[in-house]
Design an enzyme around this catalytic site. Structure first.
Site, PDB file in Angstrom:
ATOM      1  N   ASP A  34      50.349  25.985  28.201  1.00  0.00           N
ATOM      2  CA  ASP A  34      50.150  27.330  27.625  1.00  0.00           C
ATOM      3  C   ASP A  34      49.869  28.387  28.687  1.00  0.00           C
ATOM      4  O   ASP A  34      49.624  29.547  28.364  1.00  0.00           O
ATOM      5  CB  ASP A  34      48.993  27.304  26.608  1.00  0.00           C
ATOM      6  CG  ASP A  34      47.668  26.919  27.243  1.00  0.00           C
ATOM      7  OD1 ASP A  34      47.666  26.573  28.447  1.00  0.00           O
ATOM      8  OD2 ASP A  34      46.642  26.974  26.537  1.00  0.00           O
ATOM      9  N   LYS A 191      51.870  66.782  45.049  1.00  0.00           N
ATOM     10  CA  LYS A 191      52.502  65.952  44.008  1.00  0.00           C
ATOM     11  C   LYS A 191      51.682  66.037  42.728  1.00  0.00           C
ATOM     12  O   LYS A 191      50.459  65.989  42.770  1.00  0.00           O
ATOM     13  CB  LYS A 191      52.554  64.493  44.498  1.00  0.00           C
ATOM     14  CG  LYS A 191      53.039  63.492  43.478  1.00  0.00           C
ATOM     15  CD  LYS A 191      53.122  62.078  44.057  1.00  0.00           C
ATOM     16  CE  LYS A 191      51.958  61.232  43.645  1.00  0.00           C
ATOM     17  NZ  LYS A 191      52.072  59.829  44.095  1.00  0.00           N
TER      18      LYS A 191
END
Ligand code: R5P
Length: 299
Positions: A34, A191
């Protein structure tokens, strides 16, 4: 001293072990069907100083979980100290609340690391110089910038280049490199990133790049958008060529393809993250931080 590697950093950990005149100590990492992992330290570490090297690169949650369990296994096996080198500290961009309702994810990581038994943290070019304050254990903030400065000195005529920070947050970094190279000129880009969709919009350039070889320096390249947009802006403003340096090659999504097909000449990164084959590209050059890490870890 014993040095162990998590599954994200085997190459780098091997180099660091060699620099320390050690062999990597064996650790069994078993993956259940799992996806859960079982970690077993296969060496007697009772009363010993131990080091773990594990980058929190993609997939960060899985690599962190593996690291937490490795620390726990060493603690339960009686290790005297557990120094942890996380060359790329995942979640570091979430070091404070940007918008109400958010978690401070890096603080969660810091609490778990200290809680399970990490005694000292080593990491490279953290996003902010304030990050070490989040941790309750001692932190060594190492840097690939001196390695980049040496490379720049070797590859370029310093009078022909201008250093560039692709955002205002990188000013400290660019000033440091400029000083290492004898105070050569630098420029900065304004930016703006939309916090909702991650889109970048560059609103300005401070500094003259005309006729110069622009050398952009950043802490990390994730999607590659920042570098590609910055390169376009620099070329539009008259830069002759653009080269890029970044410590952490996160390379999310199709960053490799984007950078390879951009107008950037070359991308230089460090090996804080082991770049998988599907993310490698011809323009990429990787420099090793193993010497810097080994020197810090043995002191
Ligand atoms: C942001 O502040 C960082 O310094 C990097 O500029 C950014 O994480 C790079 O992200 P991307 O490659 O996705 O534009």
């Amino acid at each position: 001293m014993n040095i162990f590697s998590g599954s994200a950093s085997k190459k780098l950990a091997g180099k660091i072990a060699k620099d320390l005149n050690l062999e990597l100590s064996p650790v069994e990492i078993f993956v259940f069907p799992d996806g859960e992992k079982r970690i077993r330290i296969q060496e007697n570490v009772l009363g010993k100083d131990c080091i773990i090297v594990q980058s929190a690169s993609t997939p960060p949650d899985e690599n962190y979980m593996e690291l937490f369990i490795m620390i726990d296994a060493l603690k339960r096996s009686g290790a005297k100290s557990i120094k942890v080198l996380i060359p790329y500290l995942g979640y570091q961009r979430q070091d404070h609340i940007f918008r109400s309702g958010e978690a401070v994810s890096l603080e969660v990581i810091a609490e778990i690391l200290a809680g399970v038994g990490m005694t000292e943290l080593f990491s490279f070019d953290m996003h902010s110089p304030k990050i070490p304050d989040i941790f309750t254990v001692p932190v060594k903030h190492l840097s690939a910038l001196p390695i980049f400065a040496e490379k720049i000195k070797k590859d370029f005529n310093l009078s022909e280049i201008v250093l560039v920070s692709p955002d205002m947050g990188g000013i400290r970094r660019i000033k440091e490199v400029s000083e290492m190279l004898g105070n050569i000129p630098f420029a900065t880009i304004e930016k703006n990133r939309d916090l909702g969709n991650g889109e970048i919009n560059n609103s300005g350039l401070n500094g003259d790049v005309r006729g110069k070889i622009a050398v952009i320096i950043d802490d990390m390249i994730s999607t590659g958008q920042t570098m590609v947009e910055a390169a376009e802006l620099l070329l539009e403003n008259g830069a002759a060529k653009v080269f890029v340096f970044a410590t952490h090659a996160v390379f999310a999504r199709d960053a490799g393809k984007l950078l390879q097909h951009s107008r950037i000449e070359r991308v230089v990164a460090s090996d804080t993250i082991d770049v998988p084959a599907h993310n490698q590209f011809p323009k990429l050059e990787v420099l090793s931080i193993s010497d810097t890490a080994a020197t810090a870890l043995k002191n």
